[in-house]
Design an enzyme around this catalytic site. Structure first.
Site, PDB file in Angstrom:
ATOM      1  N   ASP A   1       0.849  -1.194   0.000  1.00  0.00           N
ATOM      2  CA  ASP A   1       0.000   0.000   0.000  1.00  0.00           C
ATOM      3  C   ASP A   1       0.885   1.244   0.000  1.00  0.00           C
ATOM      4  O   ASP A   1       1.898   1.306   0.707  1.00  0.00           O
ATOM      5  CB  ASP A   1      -0.916  -0.004   1.234  1.00  0.00           C
ATOM      6  CG  ASP A   1      -2.074   0.977   1.090  1.00  0.00           C
ATOM      7  OD1 ASP A   1      -3.221   0.521   0.929  1.00  0.00           O
ATOM      8  OD2 ASP A   1      -1.815   2.209   1.141  1.00  0.00           O
ATOM      9  N   ILE A   2       0.498   2.253  -0.775  1.00  0.00           N
ATOM     10  CA  ILE A   2       1.305   3.471  -0.906  1.00  0.00           C
ATOM     11  C   ILE A   2       1.273   4.307   0.377  1.00  0.00           C
ATOM     12  O   ILE A   2       2.183   5.113   0.619  1.00  0.00           O
ATOM     13  CB  ILE A   2       0.802   4.304  -2.117  1.00  0.00           C
ATOM     14  CG1 ILE A   2       1.888   5.248  -2.621  1.00  0.00           C
ATOM     15  CG2 ILE A   2      -0.477   5.055  -1.801  1.00  0.00           C
ATOM     16  CD1 ILE A   2       1.582   5.884  -3.964  1.00  0.00           C
TER      17      ILE A   2
ATOM     18  N   ASN B   1     -12.880  -3.353   2.208  1.00  0.00           N
ATOM     19  CA  ASN B   1     -13.966  -2.384   2.251  1.00  0.00           C
ATOM     20  C   ASN B   1     -14.825  -2.558   1.009  1.00  0.00           C
ATOM     21  O   ASN B   1     -14.311  -2.673  -0.106  1.00  0.00           O
ATOM     22  CB  ASN B   1     -13.392  -0.966   2.315  1.00  0.00           C
ATOM     23  CG  ASN B   1     -12.641  -0.731   3.603  1.00  0.00           C
ATOM     24  OD1 ASN B   1     -13.143  -1.061   4.675  1.00  0.00           O
ATOM     25  ND2 ASN B   1     -11.426  -0.190   3.523  1.00  0.00           N
TER      26      ASN B   1
ATOM     27  N   VAL C   1     -11.100   2.875  -3.579  1.00  0.00           N
ATOM     28  CA  VAL C   1     -10.696   2.420  -4.917  1.00  0.00           C
ATOM     29  C   VAL C   1     -11.686   1.347  -5.378  1.00  0.00           C
ATOM     30  O   VAL C   1     -11.786   0.278  -4.761  1.00  0.00           O
ATOM     31  CB  VAL C   1      -9.259   1.866  -4.901  1.00  0.00           C
ATOM     32  CG1 VAL C   1      -8.873   1.362  -6.286  1.00  0.00           C
ATOM     33  CG2 VAL C   1      -8.275   2.937  -4.430  1.00  0.00           C
TER      34      VAL C   1
ATOM     35  N   HIS D   1     -10.155  -5.390  -3.604  1.00  0.00           N
ATOM     36  CA  HIS D   1      -8.835  -5.588  -2.999  1.00  0.00           C
ATOM     37  C   HIS D   1      -8.994  -6.031  -1.556  1.00  0.00           C
ATOM     38  O   HIS D   1      -9.958  -5.671  -0.878  1.00  0.00           O
ATOM     39  CB  HIS D   1      -7.970  -4.327  -3.070  1.00  0.00           C
ATOM     40  CG  HIS D   1      -8.630  -3.086  -2.538  1.00  0.00           C
ATOM     41  ND1 HIS D   1      -9.571  -2.381  -3.254  1.00  0.00           N
ATOM     42  CD2 HIS D   1      -8.486  -2.425  -1.364  1.00  0.00           C
ATOM     43  CE1 HIS D   1      -9.972  -1.340  -2.553  1.00  0.00           C
ATOM     44  NE2 HIS D   1      -9.338  -1.346  -1.384  1.00  0.00           N
TER      45      HIS D   1
ATOM     46  N   HIS E   1      -6.886  -5.858   2.015  1.00  0.00           N
ATOM     47  CA  HIS E   1      -5.763  -5.289   2.772  1.00  0.00           C
ATOM     48  C   HIS E   1      -5.223  -6.366   3.710  1.00  0.00           C
ATOM     49  O   HIS E   1      -6.003  -7.048   4.394  1.00  0.00           O
ATOM     50  CB  HIS E   1      -6.222  -4.127   3.654  1.00  0.00           C
ATOM     51  CG  HIS E   1      -6.806  -2.955   2.926  1.00  0.00           C
ATOM     52  ND1 HIS E   1      -6.101  -1.798   2.700  1.00  0.00           N
ATOM     53  CD2 HIS E   1      -8.035  -2.744   2.398  1.00  0.00           C
ATOM     54  CE1 HIS E   1      -6.874  -0.916   2.077  1.00  0.00           C
ATOM     55  NE2 HIS E   1      -8.053  -1.464   1.882  1.00  0.00           N
TER      56      HIS E   1
HETATM   57  P1  5GP Z   1      -9.933   1.345   0.250  1.00  0.00           P
HETATM   58  O1  5GP Z   1     -10.320   2.558   1.040  1.00  0.00           O
HETATM   59  O2  5GP Z   1     -10.488   1.416  -1.172  1.00  0.00           O
HETATM   60  O3  5GP Z   1     -10.256   0.059   0.931  1.00  0.00           O
HETATM   61  O4  5GP Z   1      -8.343   1.345   0.157  1.00  0.00           O
HETATM   62  C1  5GP Z   1      -7.616   1.829  -0.927  1.00  0.00           C
HETATM   63  C2  5GP Z   1      -6.152   1.737  -0.576  1.00  0.00           C
HETATM   64  O5  5GP Z   1      -5.409   1.961  -1.753  1.00  0.00           O
HETATM   65  C3  5GP Z   1      -5.666   2.759   0.464  1.00  0.00           C
HETATM   66  O6  5GP Z   1      -5.089   2.076   1.577  1.00  0.00           O
HETATM   67  C4  5GP Z   1      -4.632   3.579  -0.305  1.00  0.00           C
HETATM   68  O7  5GP Z   1      -3.526   3.973   0.494  1.00  0.00           O
HETATM   69  C5  5GP Z   1      -4.230   2.651  -1.431  1.00  0.00           C
HETATM   70  N1  5GP Z   1      -3.794   3.329  -2.639  1.00  0.00           N
HETATM   71  C6  5GP Z   1      -4.413   4.356  -3.265  1.00  0.00           C
HETATM   72  N2  5GP Z   1      -3.725   4.724  -4.368  1.00  0.00           N
HETATM   73  C7  5GP Z   1      -2.645   3.896  -4.438  1.00  0.00           C
HETATM   74  C8  5GP Z   1      -1.571   3.787  -5.353  1.00  0.00           C
HETATM   75  O8  5GP Z   1      -1.436   4.521  -6.337  1.00  0.00           O
HETATM   76  N3  5GP Z   1      -0.651   2.806  -5.104  1.00  0.00           N
HETATM   77  C9  5GP Z   1      -0.757   1.978  -4.037  1.00  0.00           C
HETATM   78  N4  5GP Z   1       0.216   1.058  -3.891  1.00  0.00           N
HETATM   79  N5  5GP Z   1      -1.755   2.048  -3.139  1.00  0.00           N
HETATM   80  C10 5GP Z   1      -2.701   3.010  -3.347  1.00  0.00           C
END
Ligand code: 5GP
Length: 119
Positions: A33-34, A91, A100, A104, A106
């Protein structure tokens, strides 16, 4: 919800933006994760176009589902969090604050993570 082919994980899969890859097979990719929320924070995604867990559970092939589940376990081992324990989060939709819109999982670990949900 229709799949948005311009979401950030679709762009990572197309190689348009980089990621710190952990491992992959033909149908699944794992990367860091970034913006890590714990010392270990990895993401495991299918390479196919699925919006969220519901979509993946309904439409993915058994091979895609098996690959993703097995890769989650493999990544936890590779990153050294299996023994101490880790948390899986996926999520799904608005109430869960999914940012996103590409399915996915985590993997979070590397420290005591506290209670499951903030109040
Ligand atoms: P969500 O809220 O959709 O469950 O989590 C999305 C995750 O994607 C977040 O933890 C966020 O830090 C990660 N993320 C968003 N953009 C990028 C990216 O460009 N690269 C990577 N490696 N992770 C990302």
């Amino acid at each position: 919800m229709a799949y948005d082919p311009d979401n950030v994980f679709a762009r990572i899969l197309r190689g348009e933006i980089p990621c710190k890859k952990i491992c992959e097979d033909t149908v699944t990719l794992a990367f860091h994760d970034i913006n890590p929320k714990a010392p270990t924070h990895a993401l495991v995604i299918p390479k196919g176009a699925y919006v969220d867990h519901n979509d993946f559970a309904a439409r993915a092939t058994d091979a895609e589902i098996a690959s993703l589940e097995r890769m989650v376990g493999k990544v936890a081992d590779m990153l050294g969090v299996s023994e101490g324990g880790y948390r899986l989060i996926s999520n799904c939709g608005g109430n869960a604050h999914q940012d996103v819109p590409h399915y996915h999982v985590h993997i979070l670990g590397g420290r005591a993570l506290g209670p499951m949900l903030a109040k």
